[in-house]
Scaffold this motif. Structure first.
Motif, PDB file in Angstrom:
ATOM      1  N   UNK A 249      17.448  65.002  60.494  1.00  0.00           N
ATOM      2  CA  UNK A 249      16.647  65.211  59.286  1.00  0.00           C
ATOM      3  C   UNK A 249      15.262  65.721  59.672  1.00  0.00           C
ATOM      4  N   UNK A 250      14.708  66.644  58.897  1.00  0.00           N
ATOM      5  CA  UNK A 250      13.358  67.136  59.204  1.00  0.00           C
ATOM      6  C   UNK A 250      12.314  66.067  58.933  1.00  0.00           C
ATOM      7  N   UNK A 251      11.211  66.142  59.642  1.00  0.00           N
ATOM      8  CA  UNK A 251      10.158  65.178  59.398  1.00  0.00           C
ATOM      9  C   UNK A 251       9.238  64.982  60.584  1.00  0.00           C
ATOM     10  N   UNK A 252       9.800  64.957  61.805  1.00  0.00           N
ATOM     11  CA  UNK A 252       8.988  64.738  63.000  1.00  0.00           C
ATOM     12  C   UNK A 252       8.515  66.077  63.545  1.00  0.00           C
ATOM     13  N   UNK A 253       7.213  66.254  63.629  1.00  0.00           N
ATOM     14  CA  UNK A 253       6.671  67.522  64.104  1.00  0.00           C
ATOM     15  C   UNK A 253       6.954  67.699  65.593  1.00  0.00           C
ATOM     16  N   UNK A 254       7.361  68.898  65.963  1.00  0.00           N
ATOM     17  CA  UNK A 254       7.648  69.201  67.354  1.00  0.00           C
ATOM     18  C   UNK A 254       9.059  68.866  67.790  1.00  0.00           C
ATOM     19  N   UNK A 255       9.868  68.273  66.920  1.00  0.00           N
ATOM     20  CA  UNK A 255      11.254  67.925  67.233  1.00  0.00           C
ATOM     21  C   UNK A 255      12.180  68.915  66.533  1.00  0.00           C
ATOM     22  N   UNK A 256      13.066  69.509  67.276  1.00  0.00           N
ATOM     23  CA  UNK A 256      13.985  70.504  66.727  1.00  0.00           C
ATOM     24  C   UNK A 256      15.149  69.800  66.038  1.00  0.00           C
TER      25      UNK A 256
END
Length: 299
Positions: A249-256
């Protein structure tokens, strides 16, 4: 007056004039070849499950005096006896398990060696970090095969090492062909998904997409292969690694998260499509159905 105790001539003390037997009595043991033995049957114990061939062998042994051959106490080919696994079969299974363990260890160790060697090279040549996936860049499309080997920092590679080695072992345990088929599906589908939806101007690196793909394959393969052992393995992994679901799930910056999501999709497709990991019983059923369909078409 009739004599009820008349003895026929020639029997016992008849009218022969001699004090002996005029004719031999038919006593119980006067003809031993036609009498049952006094102590057991020389043909051996009675076997209610003997086949006609075995009955013929017993008759031949009785008629010609042949020595009976040794018969094991439990014969799996006879109905009524429990089926015991032969030592040779147990040896084959043990040898197969050993080969599977060695195969899994080779892939697990190989995975760790490759990513850590590349990480050391990154410290010497920092520019190779740019060999990740660049979304929508035609020149960067082949880099979907190199991006899983690169990591941004020590924390990044450590977080992928332990689960990656475990999943590589479990996938490689099923065989070399299975491992490379699953890995190919995950790398291609995961890499294409990142290349299409990763966002222009970004660089995606790391083995986390591969780790997610291996995990999802291990979770679902038992349901497609109808293998109870593989289903139980998937349930155990799902229990211990259930927290990884938030990584898609999107949400953490810098994590693909795109790599996690599409790598998982690649693992699911691999579990649904690959047949090289089918148990022998399922493979035989599929082959029988294919032959039946072919016969119907020809008929």
């Amino acid at each position: 007056m009739s004599n009820q105790h008349h003895v026929p001539e020639g029997w016992g003390y008849g009218q022969t004039g001699q004090p002996g037997y005029g004719k031999p009595f038919q006593r119980p043991f006067s003809h031993p070849e036609s009498q049952p033995p006094a102590f057991g049957d020389p043909r051996g114990p009675y076997n209610p499950y003997a086949t006609p061939q075995q009955q013929g062998q017993q008759q031949a042994q009785q008629q010609y005096g042949l020595r009976p051959q040794y018969q094991p106490q439990y014969q799996p080919q006879q109905p009524g006896y429990p089926q015991y696994r032969q030592p040779k079969e147990r040896g084959r299974r043990s040898q197969k398990r050993k080969q599977q363990r060695n195969s899994g260890l080779r892939f697990a160790i190989g995975f760790l060696v490759v990513i850590w060697v590349v990480f050391v090279l990154e410290q010497v040549f920092p520019d190779i970090v740019a060999l990740g996936v660049h979304p929508l860049d035609p020149l960067g499309l082949p880099l979907i095969f190199t991006s899983p080997l690169l990591h941004a920092n020590l924390e990044h590679i450590v977080s992928n090492s332990l689960p990656g080695a475990l999943f590589a072992y479990l996938v490689g345990y099923s065989g070399k062909r299975v491992f490379w088929e699953v890995t190919t599906f995950v790398v291609i589908i995961g890499g294409l998904g990142v290349w299409l939806f990763g966002g222009v101007g970004t660089n995606h690196i790391g083995a986390s997409g591969l780790v997610y793909g291996w995990l999802v394959y291990l979770l679902v393969r038992g349901f497609f292969n109808r293998s109870l052992e593989q289903i139980l393995t998937g349930l155990v992994l799902g229990f211990f690694y259930s927290g990884l679901i938030y990584g898609v799930l999107p949400g953490t910056e810098g994590v693909s998260w795109q790599a996690h999501l599409f790598g998982s999709i690649g693992g699911f497709v691999a579990g649904m499509v690959i047949t090289s990991d089918d148990p022998p019983e399922l493979a035989a059923k599929k082959q029988a159905k294919a032959l039946e369909k072919q016969a119907r078409r020809q008929g």
